[in-house]
Design a protein around this motif. Sequence first.
Motif, PDB file in Angstrom:
ATOM      1  N   ARG A  14       6.373  -4.975 -12.545  1.00 32.86           N
ATOM      2  CA  ARG A  14       6.930  -5.968 -13.495  1.00 32.86           C
ATOM      3  C   ARG A  14       6.819  -7.380 -12.866  1.00 32.86           C
ATOM      4  O   ARG A  14       6.904  -8.447 -13.762  1.00 32.86           O
ATOM      5  N   GLN A  15       7.106  -7.338 -11.416  1.00 33.70           N
ATOM      6  CA  GLN A  15       7.077  -8.726 -10.884  1.00 33.70           C
ATOM      7  C   GLN A  15       5.742  -9.266 -10.332  1.00 33.70           C
ATOM      8  O   GLN A  15       5.675 -10.105  -9.907  1.00 33.70           O
ATOM      9  N   ASN A  16       4.792  -8.738 -10.955  1.00 35.32           N
ATOM     10  CA  ASN A  16       3.390  -8.957 -10.728  1.00 35.32           C
ATOM     11  C   ASN A  16       2.921  -8.857  -9.155  1.00 35.32           C
ATOM     12  O   ASN A  16       2.300  -9.886  -8.848  1.00 35.32           O
ATOM     13  N   ILE A  17       3.456  -8.184  -8.362  1.00 35.29           N
ATOM     14  CA  ILE A  17       3.207  -7.914  -7.046  1.00 35.29           C
ATOM     15  C   ILE A  17       2.022  -7.303  -6.629  1.00 35.29           C
ATOM     16  O   ILE A  17       1.923  -5.853  -7.594  1.00 35.29           O
ATOM     17  N   GLN A  18       1.099  -7.305  -6.031  1.00 35.08           N
ATOM     18  CA  GLN A  18      -0.058  -6.569  -5.919  1.00 35.08           C
ATOM     19  C   GLN A  18       0.141  -5.301  -5.023  1.00 35.08           C
ATOM     20  O   GLN A  18       0.681  -5.351  -4.209  1.00 35.08           O
ATOM     21  N   VAL A  19      -0.167  -4.063  -5.782  1.00 38.30           N
ATOM     22  CA  VAL A  19       0.116  -2.897  -5.320  1.00 38.30           C
ATOM     23  C   VAL A  19      -1.073  -2.098  -5.304  1.00 38.30           C
ATOM     24  O   VAL A  19      -1.896  -2.099  -6.265  1.00 38.30           O
ATOM     25  N   ALA A  20      -1.590  -1.379  -4.064  1.00 38.61           N
ATOM     26  CA  ALA A  20      -2.509  -0.639  -3.978  1.00 38.61           C
ATOM     27  C   ALA A  20      -1.950   0.934  -3.740  1.00 38.61           C
ATOM     28  O   ALA A  20      -0.881   0.795  -3.138  1.00 38.61           O
ATOM     29  N   ALA A  21      -2.727   2.175  -3.689  1.00 38.59           N
ATOM     30  CA  ALA A  21      -2.073   3.279  -3.772  1.00 38.59           C
ATOM     31  C   ALA A  21      -3.150   4.390  -3.304  1.00 38.59           C
ATOM     32  O   ALA A  21      -4.285   4.481  -3.801  1.00 38.59           O
ATOM     33  N   PHE A  22      -2.736   5.377  -2.542  1.00 39.11           N
ATOM     34  CA  PHE A  22      -3.309   6.504  -2.360  1.00 39.11           C
ATOM     35  C   PHE A  22      -2.554   7.688  -3.082  1.00 39.11           C
ATOM     36  O   PHE A  22      -1.277   7.666  -3.000  1.00 39.11           O
ATOM     37  N   THR A  23      -3.196   8.476  -3.761  1.00 40.75           N
ATOM     38  CA  THR A  23      -2.766   9.480  -4.573  1.00 40.75           C
ATOM     39  C   THR A  23      -3.439  10.532  -4.688  1.00 40.75           C
ATOM     40  O   THR A  23      -4.620  10.722  -4.036  1.00 40.75           O
ATOM     41  N   ASP A  24      -3.156  11.715  -5.163  1.00 34.93           N
ATOM     42  CA  ASP A  24      -4.043  13.038  -5.067  1.00 34.93           C
ATOM     43  C   ASP A  24      -4.817  13.357  -6.409  1.00 34.93           C
ATOM     44  O   ASP A  24      -5.525  14.275  -6.183  1.00 34.93           O
ATOM     45  N   ARG A  25      -4.512  12.636  -7.535  1.00 36.98           N
ATOM     46  CA  ARG A  25      -5.441  12.970  -8.742  1.00 36.98           C
ATOM     47  C   ARG A  25      -5.218  11.740  -9.672  1.00 36.98           C
ATOM     48  O   ARG A  25      -4.252  11.041  -9.458  1.00 36.98           O
ATOM     49  N   TRP A  26      -6.110  11.822 -10.656  1.00 39.12           N
ATOM     50  CA  TRP A  26      -6.387  10.719 -11.374  1.00 39.12           C
ATOM     51  C   TRP A  26      -5.328  10.802 -12.714  1.00 39.12           C
ATOM     52  O   TRP A  26      -5.181   9.705 -13.549  1.00 39.12           O
ATOM     53  N   VAL A  27      -4.314  11.818 -12.560  1.00 40.87           N
ATOM     54  CA  VAL A  27      -3.121  11.605 -13.454  1.00 40.87           C
ATOM     55  C   VAL A  27      -1.848  11.700 -12.836  1.00 40.87           C
ATOM     56  O   VAL A  27      -0.927  12.014 -13.196  1.00 40.87           O
ATOM     57  N   SER A  28      -1.864  11.071 -11.737  1.00 42.88           N
ATOM     58  CA  SER A  28      -0.827  10.722 -10.777  1.00 42.88           C
ATOM     59  C   SER A  28      -0.080   9.543 -11.403  1.00 42.88           C
ATOM     60  O   SER A  28      -0.827   8.526 -12.134  1.00 42.88           O
ATOM     61  N   PRO A  29       1.332   9.200 -11.417  1.00 45.64           N
ATOM     62  CA  PRO A  29       1.931   8.434 -11.949  1.00 45.64           C
ATOM     63  C   PRO A  29       1.653   6.879 -11.084  1.00 45.64           C
ATOM     64  O   PRO A  29       1.667   5.761 -11.765  1.00 45.64           O
ATOM     65  N   ALA A  30       0.843   6.975  -9.953  1.00 44.19           N
ATOM     66  CA  ALA A  30       0.499   5.785  -9.144  1.00 44.19           C
ATOM     67  C   ALA A  30      -0.764   5.030  -9.906  1.00 44.19           C
ATOM     68  O   ALA A  30      -0.833   4.089  -9.636  1.00 44.19           O
ATOM     69  N   VAL A  31      -1.417   5.969 -10.648  1.00 43.86           N
ATOM     70  CA  VAL A  31      -2.801   5.242 -11.224  1.00 43.86           C
ATOM     71  C   VAL A  31      -2.370   4.013 -12.311  1.00 43.86           C
ATOM     72  O   VAL A  31      -3.172   3.148 -12.339  1.00 43.86           O
ATOM     73  N   HIS A  32      -1.213   4.281 -12.844  1.00 48.96           N
ATOM     74  CA  HIS A  32      -1.044   2.909 -13.869  1.00 48.96           C
ATOM     75  C   HIS A  32      -0.138   1.947 -13.134  1.00 48.96           C
ATOM     76  O   HIS A  32       0.519   0.929 -13.788  1.00 48.96           O
ATOM     77  N   VAL A  52       0.842  -1.349  -0.008  1.00 46.27           N
ATOM     78  CA  VAL A  52      -0.371   0.125  -0.007  1.00 46.27           C
ATOM     79  C   VAL A  52       0.884   1.122  -0.034  1.00 46.27           C
ATOM     80  O   VAL A  52       1.623   1.512   1.130  1.00 46.27           O
ATOM     81  N   ALA A  53       0.901   1.918  -1.071  1.00 45.62           N
ATOM     82  CA  ALA A  53       1.783   3.184  -1.291  1.00 45.62           C
ATOM     83  C   ALA A  53       1.040   4.468  -1.052  1.00 45.62           C
ATOM     84  O   ALA A  53      -0.054   4.564  -1.448  1.00 45.62           O
ATOM     85  N   TRP A  54       1.703   5.412  -0.499  1.00 45.68           N
ATOM     86  CA  TRP A  54       1.334   6.564  -0.532  1.00 45.68           C
ATOM     87  C   TRP A  54       2.176   7.439  -1.551  1.00 45.68           C
ATOM     88  O   TRP A  54       3.303   7.773  -1.449  1.00 45.68           O
ATOM     89  N   VAL A  55       1.482   7.963  -2.469  1.00 40.86           N
ATOM     90  CA  VAL A  55       2.138   8.760  -3.749  1.00 40.86           C
ATOM     91  C   VAL A  55       1.868  10.208  -3.994  1.00 40.86           C
ATOM     92  O   VAL A  55       0.737  10.139  -4.594  1.00 40.86           O
ATOM     93  N   PHE A  56       2.236  11.126  -3.437  1.00 38.20           N
ATOM     94  CA  PHE A  56       1.786  12.427  -3.339  1.00 38.20           C
ATOM     95  C   PHE A  56       2.916  13.177  -3.856  1.00 38.20           C
ATOM     96  O   PHE A  56       4.069  12.790  -3.775  1.00 38.20           O
ATOM     97  N   PRO A  57       2.663  14.332  -4.513  1.00 38.78           N
ATOM     98  CA  PRO A  57       3.562  15.295  -5.042  1.00 38.78           C
ATOM     99  C   PRO A  57       4.670  15.658  -3.944  1.00 38.78           C
ATOM    100  O   PRO A  57       4.176  15.827  -2.734  1.00 38.78           O
TER     101      PRO A  57
END
Length: 290
Positions: A208-226, A188-193
């Motif tokens: 790339r290793q197919n490890i499950q990742v979830a994230a909190f971020t600040d907007r839908w154009v954040s790099p975390a979205v993909h 579970v990652a926090w990815v904020f500016p």
Amino acid sequence: MRTKAITLETFHAQVAAAAQTSSINQQIAEYVSEHYREASFMTASELAHAIGVSQASITRFSVAMGFSGFTDFVRTLQGLVREEWHTPERAVYVHSEWAGQKDLLVEQEIQNLEGLPDLMADSHVAAMAKAIASAKRVILAGARASSTIIPYAAYFLSKVKDGVEMATPNTPVWETFGLDPDPDSLVVAWVFPRYPLSLVTWLERLRRQNIQVAAFTDRWVSPAVHLADPVVVVPVASASLFDSYAAPFVLINYIIRQVAALTPGLQQRLEALEARDQANHAFWNRPNSK
């Protein structure tokens, strides 16, 4: 509910459309198009002075662009260019007119908190709680300012479930996680500016290793979205020397409560923790008066 992402491209399209509504709006639009980064630091009066129009004209231009007013306009613009800001530039919030008016940081945080009820009803939040509750090992990850949220989340989440760990740059978990991928693990990652490159690169490797990742971020154009699924978008306030995270902290507390509701044997676990704290005299008690 996921809303359409606003990008700099769509913002400039709104500026161009507003320019067609009047000659004054065209004058404002020309300045904003060329100096949008500088405008993101300006108050309405500063922007009006720079362009040579009235402050009321700035407000009308903001409305013509589709915003509720200048505060909405500048807040959106700040969000779009935030990763381009350098800390010395943000000193404007300390010594300029920003410091003498109604505090925009407080206004932003109030708006962010007022939006939480709708966010809490979003399916992405429910998916986040379910993913955390079902994972045997939960790695809370972040870098730089984003990592300051992790100890709070880890402290309370650990009271609800086992297997909670923290990963920040140069820690053992950060360096070794993924060498032996575990399908029961969740990051579970926090990815904020300003979106730390070390964190984005680390998440890219996990993906790339197919490890499950979830994230909190600040907007839908954040790099975390993909890089993650589920992704929960929660706003941070930027109208200050440093970003403020009131809404993310409240949302984390809410999600931990949802995780607790999904956790079997919670009552017994909490009672055992309380008994341990009492036995260890963990908390101050007022002396008995005689």
